[in-house]
Design a protein around this motif. Sequence first.
Motif, PDB file in Angstrom:
ATOM      1  N   ASP A 120      -4.158  -2.690   0.998  1.00 27.10           N
ATOM      2  CA  ASP A 120      -3.691  -3.177  -0.298  1.00 27.10           C
ATOM      3  C   ASP A 120      -2.734  -2.181  -0.954  1.00 27.10           C
ATOM      4  N   ILE A 121      -2.999  -0.906  -0.767  1.00 25.88           N
ATOM      5  CA  ILE A 121      -2.205   0.153  -1.409  1.00 25.88           C
ATOM      6  C   ILE A 121      -0.796   0.229  -0.816  1.00 25.88           C
ATOM      7  N   GLY A 122      -0.690   0.249   0.508  1.00 27.79           N
ATOM      8  CA  GLY A 122       0.611   0.387   1.162  1.00 27.79           C
ATOM      9  C   GLY A 122       1.603  -0.686   0.755  1.00 27.79           C
ATOM     10  N   PRO A 123       1.222  -1.968   0.848  1.00 27.53           N
ATOM     11  CA  PRO A 123       2.165  -3.008   0.419  1.00 27.53           C
ATOM     12  C   PRO A 123       2.571  -2.887  -1.050  1.00 27.53           C
ATOM     13  N   GLY A 124       1.663  -2.405  -1.880  1.00 28.40           N
ATOM     14  CA  GLY A 124       1.996  -2.218  -3.295  1.00 28.40           C
ATOM     15  C   GLY A 124       3.103  -1.202  -3.489  1.00 28.40           C
ATOM     16  N   TRP A 125       3.033  -0.081  -2.774  1.00 26.67           N
ATOM     17  CA  TRP A 125       4.085   0.933  -2.922  1.00 26.67           C
ATOM     18  C   TRP A 125       5.387   0.481  -2.271  1.00 26.67           C
TER      19      TRP A 125
END
Length: 165
Positions: free
Chosen positions: A124-129
């Motif tokens: 979830d974190i990677g796609p957000g950044w």
Amino acid sequence: MSPTPTGRLLRTDEGYELVLTRTFRAPIDDVWASVTESDRTARWFGPWRGDAAPGNAIQVQLSAEDGAPWSDVRIDACEPPRHLTVTLTDESGGWRLELRLTEHEGITTLRFTQQLDSVDGVGDIGPGWEFYLDRLVAARDGSALPDFDDYHPAQKAYYESGPGL
């Protein structure tokens, strides 16, 4: 169409680093202004308010998030125009973030790093950044801002696979 994920995970003594880079055909001072001046961060991430200095806390409005919440951000280190380290605090906890900028022959590279204790939630974190950094690119070149639905869940499996480990 889903953008291609670019980030990678690196193992460190303390846990992991999520690292993403973007390049700009622009002077380092101009890119630095895009990531530090409130009127410019408002174009892609959100405006901020407060006394921005190392050791101080400011508040940043996460304008692309539901409800556009304000989050506390402690400035851990600031060395214009090359290095910024902050800790952003929200309902998820503390996010340790670092920006490093380098310039070579009119091309500025921004290296974004998030320190992670574990890879839990990196899908979830990677796609957000990826989404936010592509918003920075779009804001700088005047193109349409990307849609988060093009990043998540499309890039989730890529990040969960541990790219770079």
